[in-house]
Design a protein around this motif. Structure first.
Motif, PDB file in Angstrom:
ATOM      1  N   LEU A  70       0.850  -1.194   0.000  1.00  0.00           N
ATOM      2  CA  LEU A  70       0.000   0.000   0.000  1.00  0.00           C
ATOM      3  C   LEU A  70       0.882   1.239   0.000  1.00  0.00           C
ATOM      4  O   LEU A  70       1.798   1.365   0.814  1.00  0.00           O
ATOM      5  CB  LEU A  70      -0.898   0.012   1.239  1.00  0.00           C
ATOM      6  N   THR A  92      -1.319  -0.995  -4.234  1.00  0.00           N
ATOM      7  CA  THR A  92      -2.529  -0.181  -4.134  1.00  0.00           C
ATOM      8  C   THR A  92      -2.126   1.197  -3.633  1.00  0.00           C
ATOM      9  O   THR A  92      -1.312   1.323  -2.710  1.00  0.00           O
ATOM     10  CB  THR A  92      -3.526  -0.795  -3.142  1.00  0.00           C
ATOM     11  N   THR A 118      -3.457  -0.306  -8.581  1.00  0.00           N
ATOM     12  CA  THR A 118      -4.777   0.321  -8.504  1.00  0.00           C
ATOM     13  C   THR A 118      -4.744   1.495  -7.536  1.00  0.00           C
ATOM     14  O   THR A 118      -3.893   1.561  -6.644  1.00  0.00           O
ATOM     15  CB  THR A 118      -5.846  -0.682  -8.043  1.00  0.00           C
ATOM     16  N   HIS A 120      -7.232   4.502  -5.222  1.00  0.00           N
ATOM     17  CA  HIS A 120      -8.510   4.857  -4.615  1.00  0.00           C
ATOM     18  C   HIS A 120      -8.411   6.251  -4.006  1.00  0.00           C
ATOM     19  O   HIS A 120      -7.375   6.614  -3.443  1.00  0.00           O
ATOM     20  CB  HIS A 120      -8.882   3.863  -3.508  1.00  0.00           C
TER      21      HIS A 120
END
Length: 285
Positions: A70, A92, A118, A120
């Motif tokens: 992360l 992420t 990805t 967010h």
């Protein structure tokens, strides 16, 4: 501290960022032509020493291909893409700025990494992941914008597996206020610097054991000196992301470091196995 979060979000709002990036990247080829992550390094690493610092941090954290990583405060995704490309892991990213997240997704499509990396839009103080989800968490030049520092580090501990690694590369207070504006804040109202000792203490109290702790101010000063000697940066560069005052922001950061007003440290920490939701405190020795 909603006001502080809103201030940070406003600082990085970057209206129209994806369209600016599309226009700037035409010098590297048409929009449907894949790019290598390294081609974007001059515009997608927001921190001192750029991708070299990211590479060193990932090595110190022991990132391997089987890990889930992360990146907190992922910006337009440069570190996440670089780590995925060089270590083969899944990454992420989360960022408070929706334009940054949109831009990160666009650039990741350009590097054909969307299956591996990805992004967010989310707050680092309330991350949308289950506890014990990640093997490693990276945080680079982000904590200076966070007032609730204890909450930040506890949230990072929450999403890490026991024994997982938290690697951070951040700016710290070192005897004086920086010259504003700086890359993370245009005024003191959105800058929440701690000293290196206070930062380490806050991290350890959140449930971490220190594994690496090093002063990187000297390396940062050398990097800034070389930048100054090399002249204007090539295009495209971070000015596309940070705006027309990018040169002033960077110059103020460099001056603040050179005068000893600020410091930079690198730390790697291991998540202790105790359950901190129950109030237990580990032995951080």
């Amino acid at each position: 501290m909603t006001d502080a979060l809103d201030g940070g979000r406003d600082h990085y709002r970057a209206t129209g960022l994806t369209e600016r990036l599309k226009a700037a990247l035409t010098v590297l080829g048409p929009d449907d032509e894949p790019l290598e992550p390294q081609q974007l390094a001059v515009l997608d690493h927001f921190h001192t020493r750029g991708f070299a610092a990211t590479a060193e941090l990932a090595e110190l954290a022991g990132i391997t291909a089987d890990m889930s990583v992360l990146d907190v405060g992922s910006g337009v995704g440069g570190p996440a893409r670089f780590i995925a490309a060089t270590h083969g892991c899944r990454v992420t990213g989360i960022d408070l700025s929706e334009p940054f997240v949109d831009a990160a997704r666009y650039l990741t499509e350009r590097t054909a990494q969307s299956e591996q990396v990805t992004f967010h839009a989310a707050s680092a103080l309330d991350m949308p992941f289950d506890g014990g989800h990640f093997d490693a968490v990276l945080l680079q030049h982000v904590a200076m914008n966070v007032f609730e520092r204890d909450r930040l580090y506890r949230e990072i501990r929450r999403v890490l597996k026991p024994g997982g690694k938290f690697a951070t590369f951040d700016i710290v207070a070192n005897g004086g206020e920086p010259y504003y504006p700086v890359p993370w804040a245009r005024t003191p109202s959105t800058s929440f610097l701690l000293t290196a000792d206070a930062t380490r203490e806050a991290i350890e109290q959140a449930g971490f054991r220190t594994r690496v702790w090093q002063d990187d101010a000297g390396a940062a000063k050398t990097w800034f000196a070389r930048l100054r000697e090399s002249g204007p940066p090539p295009s495209p560069n971070l000015g596309i992301v940070m705006g027309p005052d990018f040169a002033q922001l960077t110059a103020n950061l460099a001056r603040s470091l050179m005068e000893g007003r600020l410091g930079i440290f690198t730390g790697v920490f291991e998540a202790a196995s105790a359950d901190f939701s129950s109030g237990q405190t580990p032995d951080n020795a």
